[in-house]
Design a protein around this motif. Sequence first.
Motif, PDB file in Angstrom:
ATOM      1  N   ASN A 277       0.801  -1.355  -0.206  1.00 47.57           N
ATOM      2  CA  ASN A 277       0.103  -0.213  -0.020  1.00 47.57           C
ATOM      3  C   ASN A 277       0.782   1.065   0.078  1.00 47.57           C
ATOM      4  O   ASN A 277       1.383   1.640   1.157  1.00 47.57           O
ATOM      5  CB  ASN A 277      -0.745  -0.192   1.381  1.00 47.57           C
ATOM      6  CG  ASN A 277      -1.878   0.981   1.531  1.00 47.57           C
ATOM      7  OD1 ASN A 277      -1.831   2.013   0.456  1.00 47.57           O
ATOM      8  ND2 ASN A 277      -2.627   1.087   2.197  1.00 47.57           N
TER       9      ASN A 277
ATOM     10  N   GLN B 278       0.536   1.684 -12.794  1.00 46.04           N
ATOM     11  CA  GLN B 278      -0.466   1.838 -11.937  1.00 46.04           C
ATOM     12  C   GLN B 278      -1.630   0.700 -12.072  1.00 46.04           C
ATOM     13  O   GLN B 278      -1.452   0.096 -13.291  1.00 46.04           O
ATOM     14  CB  GLN B 278      -1.170   3.062 -12.272  1.00 46.04           C
ATOM     15  CG  GLN B 278      -0.811   4.486 -12.004  1.00 46.04           C
ATOM     16  CD  GLN B 278      -1.409   6.007 -12.396  1.00 46.04           C
ATOM     17  OE1 GLN B 278      -1.220   6.033 -13.656  1.00 46.04           O
ATOM     18  NE2 GLN B 278      -2.105   6.422 -11.336  1.00 46.04           N
ATOM     19  N   TYR B 279      -2.186   0.315 -11.048  1.00 48.74           N
ATOM     20  CA  TYR B 279      -3.108  -0.869 -11.038  1.00 48.74           C
ATOM     21  C   TYR B 279      -4.253  -0.592 -12.017  1.00 48.74           C
ATOM     22  O   TYR B 279      -4.941   0.618 -11.659  1.00 48.74           O
ATOM     23  CB  TYR B 279      -3.458  -1.216  -9.686  1.00 48.74           C
ATOM     24  CG  TYR B 279      -2.292  -1.520  -8.977  1.00 48.74           C
ATOM     25  CD1 TYR B 279      -1.723  -2.867  -8.899  1.00 48.74           C
ATOM     26  CD2 TYR B 279      -1.930  -0.910  -7.739  1.00 48.74           C
ATOM     27  CE1 TYR B 279      -0.478  -3.235  -8.151  1.00 48.74           C
ATOM     28  CE2 TYR B 279      -0.870  -1.505  -6.919  1.00 48.74           C
ATOM     29  CZ  TYR B 279      -0.140  -2.510  -7.017  1.00 48.74           C
ATOM     30  OH  TYR B 279       0.913  -2.720  -6.406  1.00 48.74           O
ATOM     31  N   CYS B 280      -4.816  -1.246 -12.787  1.00 48.67           N
ATOM     32  CA  CYS B 280      -5.909  -1.034 -13.562  1.00 48.67           C
ATOM     33  C   CYS B 280      -6.638  -2.258 -13.864  1.00 48.67           C
ATOM     34  O   CYS B 280      -6.310  -3.220 -13.304  1.00 48.67           O
ATOM     35  CB  CYS B 280      -5.431  -0.364 -14.911  1.00 48.67           C
ATOM     36  SG  CYS B 280      -4.529  -1.727 -15.863  1.00 48.67           S
TER      37      CYS B 280
ATOM     38  N   ILE C 101      -8.234   3.071 -14.799  1.00 48.03           N
ATOM     39  CA  ILE C 101      -7.743   3.084 -13.146  1.00 48.03           C
ATOM     40  C   ILE C 101      -8.808   3.658 -12.378  1.00 48.03           C
ATOM     41  O   ILE C 101      -9.231   4.713 -12.517  1.00 48.03           O
ATOM     42  CB  ILE C 101      -6.321   3.939 -13.116  1.00 48.03           C
ATOM     43  CG1 ILE C 101      -5.335   3.267 -14.269  1.00 48.03           C
ATOM     44  CG2 ILE C 101      -5.813   4.165 -11.989  1.00 48.03           C
ATOM     45  CD1 ILE C 101      -4.373   4.155 -14.588  1.00 48.03           C
TER      46      ILE C 101
ATOM     47  N   ASP D 261     -10.817   2.906  -8.105  1.00 47.49           N
ATOM     48  CA  ASP D 261     -10.547   2.485  -6.913  1.00 47.49           C
ATOM     49  C   ASP D 261     -11.022   0.882  -6.809  1.00 47.49           C
ATOM     50  O   ASP D 261     -10.188   0.092  -6.088  1.00 47.49           O
ATOM     51  CB  ASP D 261     -11.493   3.053  -5.707  1.00 47.49           C
ATOM     52  CG  ASP D 261     -10.970   4.310  -5.150  1.00 47.49           C
ATOM     53  OD1 ASP D 261      -9.873   4.642  -5.528  1.00 47.49           O
ATOM     54  OD2 ASP D 261     -11.839   5.025  -4.624  1.00 47.49           O
TER      55      ASP D 261
ATOM     56  N   THR E 252     -10.003  -1.140  -9.015  1.00 46.68           N
ATOM     57  CA  THR E 252      -8.657  -2.035  -9.642  1.00 46.68           C
ATOM     58  C   THR E 252      -7.577  -1.699  -8.514  1.00 46.68           C
ATOM     59  O   THR E 252      -6.398  -2.084  -9.069  1.00 46.68           O
ATOM     60  CB  THR E 252      -8.426  -1.524 -10.937  1.00 46.68           C
ATOM     61  OG1 THR E 252      -8.021  -0.191 -10.926  1.00 46.68           O
ATOM     62  CG2 THR E 252      -9.718  -1.691 -11.795  1.00 46.68           C
ATOM     63  N   ASN E 253      -7.771  -1.079  -7.310  1.00 47.93           N
ATOM     64  CA  ASN E 253      -6.575  -0.799  -6.531  1.00 47.93           C
ATOM     65  C   ASN E 253      -6.599  -2.369  -5.473  1.00 47.93           C
ATOM     66  O   ASN E 253      -7.399  -2.236  -4.566  1.00 47.93           O
ATOM     67  CB  ASN E 253      -6.883   0.324  -5.874  1.00 47.93           C
ATOM     68  CG  ASN E 253      -5.720   0.719  -5.113  1.00 47.93           C
ATOM     69  OD1 ASN E 253      -4.968  -0.077  -4.468  1.00 47.93           O
ATOM     70  ND2 ASN E 253      -5.656   2.194  -5.024  1.00 47.93           N
TER      71      ASN E 253
ATOM     72  N   SER F 287      -3.211   1.543  -2.541  1.00 47.78           N
ATOM     73  CA  SER F 287      -1.994   2.425  -2.929  1.00 47.78           C
ATOM     74  C   SER F 287      -2.322   3.754  -3.333  1.00 47.78           C
ATOM     75  O   SER F 287      -3.571   3.822  -4.072  1.00 47.78           O
ATOM     76  CB  SER F 287      -1.143   1.955  -3.940  1.00 47.78           C
ATOM     77  OG  SER F 287      -0.323   0.938  -3.486  1.00 47.78           O
TER      78      SER F 287
ATOM     79  N   GLU G 211      -3.169   6.578  -5.391  1.00 41.31           N
ATOM     80  CA  GLU G 211      -3.566   6.914  -6.981  1.00 41.31           C
ATOM     81  C   GLU G 211      -2.997   5.380  -7.674  1.00 41.31           C
ATOM     82  O   GLU G 211      -2.281   5.588  -8.651  1.00 41.31           O
ATOM     83  CB  GLU G 211      -2.451   8.104  -7.555  1.00 41.31           C
ATOM     84  CG  GLU G 211      -2.941   9.366  -7.023  1.00 41.31           C
ATOM     85  CD  GLU G 211      -3.040  10.457  -7.813  1.00 41.31           C
ATOM     86  OE1 GLU G 211      -2.806  10.318  -9.025  1.00 41.31           O
ATOM     87  OE2 GLU G 211      -3.545  11.438  -7.524  1.00 41.31           O
ATOM     88  N   ASN G 212      -3.453   4.349  -6.975  1.00 43.75           N
ATOM     89  CA  ASN G 212      -2.997   3.225  -7.980  1.00 43.75           C
ATOM     90  C   ASN G 212      -1.604   2.898  -8.163  1.00 43.75           C
ATOM     91  O   ASN G 212      -1.347   2.120  -9.167  1.00 43.75           O
ATOM     92  CB  ASN G 212      -3.972   2.971  -8.933  1.00 43.75           C
ATOM     93  CG  ASN G 212      -5.578   2.821  -8.351  1.00 43.75           C
ATOM     94  OD1 ASN G 212      -5.764   3.269  -7.659  1.00 43.75           O
ATOM     95  ND2 ASN G 212      -6.117   1.956  -9.298  1.00 43.75           N
TER      96      ASN G 212
END
Lengths: 745, 88, 233
Positions: C147, C167-169, C175, C177, C179-180, C184, C186-187
Amino acid sequence: MKEQEVTLDLVLEHGLTEEEYKLICSILGRQPNFTELGVFSVMWSEHCSYKNSRFWLKKFPTTGPRIMVKAGDENAGIIDIGSGLAISFKIESHNHPSAVEPFQGAATGIGGIIRDIFTMGARPIALMDSLRFGKLSTPNVRRLLDGVVRGISHYGNCIGIPTVGGEIYFDPTYEGNPLVNVFCLGIMRHEDMALGRASGVGNSVYYVGAATGRDGIHGATFASEELNEKSEERRPSVQVGDPFMEKLLLEACLELLQTDAVVGIQDMGAAGLTCSTCETASRGGAGIEIELAKVPQREKGMIPYEILLSESQERMLVIVKKGREEEVEAIFNKWDLHAANIGHVTDDGMMRVLFNGQKVVEIPAKQLAEDAPIYQREFKEPAYYKKCKSEDLSAIAQPSSYGDILKKLLGDPTIADKRWVYEQYDHMVITNTVVAPGVSDAAVLRLKECEKLLAMKTDCNGRYCYLDPYIGGMIAVAEAARNVVCCGAKPLAITDCLNFGNPMKEEIFWQFKNCVEGIAEACRQFETPVTGGNVSFYNENPRGAVDPTPVIGIVGLIDSQDHVTTASFKKPGDVVILLGPIESGIGGSEYLAIAHGKKTGALPEFDIELEKRVQSVCLKLIRDGKIKSAHDISEGGLAVALAESCILGGVDSTALGASVDLPATSQRLDGVLFGERQSRILISVDPSDVMYVDDFAKNNNVPVYKLGTVENERLQISCSGKILIDERIADIAKVFRSELESCMS
Amino acid sequence: MEFVANIVVTLKPSVLDPQGNTVKEALHSMGYNSVEDVRMGKFMELTISADSEQKALDLAHDVCNRLLVNPVIETYTLSLKAQTGGAV
Amino acid sequence: MLRFGVVVFPGSNCDHDCFYAIKQFVSKDVEFIWHKSREIHEFDCIVIPGGFSYGDYLRTGAIARFSPVIGQIREFAESGKLVIGICNGFQILLECGLLPGAMLRNTSLRFICKYIYLKTVNSDTPFTSSMEQGRVIRIPIAHGEGNYYIDPDGLAELKRNNQIVFQYCDANGNISDNTNPNGSVENIAGICNKAGNVLGMMPHPERCCDPRLGSSDGLAVFQSILKSLTVSQ
């Protein structure tokens, strides 16, 4: 703790009988002192000596062309897999520690089984867990599940060994006495094999790893009694695990074994320093002498009794060739480990322990390690057995909606997707995991050292074993074997963890004896020898014993990546085929338990010859490239197997559907849909291969049914044209995927 | 002389503390609604041998800043007292 | 041939995986670097692998930063050579200040091991040069503390310098929340330093180089390294 005078009361308190005490006196030629009494009591506990079970365990087949070290000779068996490679694997229980402190109980269980494997010279590359809990509706069960999963996750992830599979059942029988059985598998080159024996007079005895504290004293005896309200008070008995320390030990020991400076190596598990010293001496036909003052200690003022019986984790005993000590110490220093030279090997066969120069223990090692009495316990068929077997199930009403039952079963935590659990485990580290948890009947690992792959699985249905221990024991092996066959593997060997109630109760011992005989017979039939394992008795709670649960861990060998097969349907238009009989009774099924609240009935007919034919036909067809998916039909029956192959199906598991029409039958429809008859595999094949598969099965005397085709969005099951189930895959997938997680949040 | 330093490390107030939040919610669901906030942290006890209290204190702050605390997300409080009656 | 070095701390457990993936698919010239080593200047790229260095006791990566090799890596990085920290390696780079920010426990408070989707939001680094801007890759994560936290000023700075790399997507590159996986800011899944030669990322590219294991998307990271090193030589 203080030294105490040895009296008969104290002997009984240590869990030894008067007769056993007399035997001890005759071995020693005198009365034991307090420390020696403690030493005998742990070595002769059921946990270490198998005194109540050994007579029956001898029924297991333990030899075979691939067996390099057989069951019972060492910490774990060793099996040749060709190409100069061998594997070592074993399953062990940590039930009682997990019942009182689930996180540490499960964590230290993992630590213990990993040590058993790297002690053999093998690098551990996979873990599996076989877990049993009460119903998840109970808050305490949720607490236990959460703690056990966190414990496994904590230890396995940190040490960097992937947890690739296992199974979980939820049944009221396990409430208050969960089962936590842990499996580890390691790989080695033949020449790297290490043994747990002390030999060579004058060779040094090294103690390596964590310092000794008072934790876990009498853990072995704790494992050998029933759990009750007082068990909670025994919490100090539970040890705390340190996976980082174990990682260092693992790396250091494997590095050490690459030198030829080591004669023998053994972990300090149950009964700690006591067990490791007398067992290595006994196996090596030697004696051993150690000085306890040299043992690294974490607490002050420990007496010899405590130091010898401590079950502090992450400790090893290493027998080093005389003159090679510096080399060994350098390797331990590299890994920041403290190694203490605590004694040496002698030629008089004695386990001799000194404390500040004073002799505190002197016992013949062989007799201590191997001459515990062996008992043939009485057994008696319990009254429930015939009653359940003859129970008339014809009065059980057919459900009003088969679709609702299907959803109920898919959402039953025993059957539902275990993603909530396995996503907490690192199941990919070491980068061998070809078939990960949740997508097939077994886990598949590639081997970086050769072209072959390994399939592995743990399995046991305790309800079957309760209703018919002999058949249940056979089924445990048969189903485990079927699981690895469905992945494209030839079963090699098994390890077993036998979880039962109090063996002093004749009905319990009857269950034990019959299960063992069933497993032994099945192992002979499948040519899968038993390479080792563990017996866990006294699994009881105030309401009685748990269902007999002899968990089988099986390993199979896959010749080529091309043979790896998974449970999911692959493509619309493929033909869905059943290998094996289509009709089934409902006795002992999850359906009967979930939909009707009954644990009873005769198990559906089981014919081991048919089972063998089904498995060999399936494996041959896989090897010939004729099968696109294979899924064992188990809990929830044919309907659940169909649903699972759909839900898991397609690219990226986006799910597929199926449309099948079952042949007309005179049997109960709920049995055909949800009955749990063995010897059945659901496969899908390319339309062009249907004829071949059909002929091949028939020529080998295996029933075969062309059921229908793989489709896109719905699962439709009919029987001679009449629709029984018609559900959207998205709906049933949601139930299957989300139920466990929603129970736990 | 021996001194015992008690160090409490917590997440900075600006940093989300999911553990603390979870405990707070559990307490609320048990009916302890008057518990307004929970912050979780770590407690460490250092036994320090030093010539003077000031030297012990300086050393304790030094190890906090260098290792025990990550200033990006954490903060700490420190209390020190002389060990009385020798080692136990 | 380009030389890769994989650092081994007590408790590293993805060291062999990185070594194997590089040797198999990237460069035959790869060696382990023991954490007490002071000889790393002859390498072209240093990999700090995942695991639980020193058990991650105290904080993830906190104790490893006092190993002798860290001082060497600092000099190595300052000279402009490539350093990639994966998972625990990323955590170590944060602890020793080669990258800004810190790691907190996943918001679920549970370890998470699964495949996720990752968007390459900066393809102008030596670690992403063979990928197109915005490319989505499928790659595993396996961590309990991924995180990523940075204060608002630090975040602004990261953005100003174009230091956010991954970034997580979702599968389509969106992108949000949802897909986070870990909470973290901003992913963020991976960042680089200002100079761009030090990368930290939580997902494991070494776990998805071999298609037999389900994805070979991770190769792109190593191929980018290879490409930029070849160009610079």
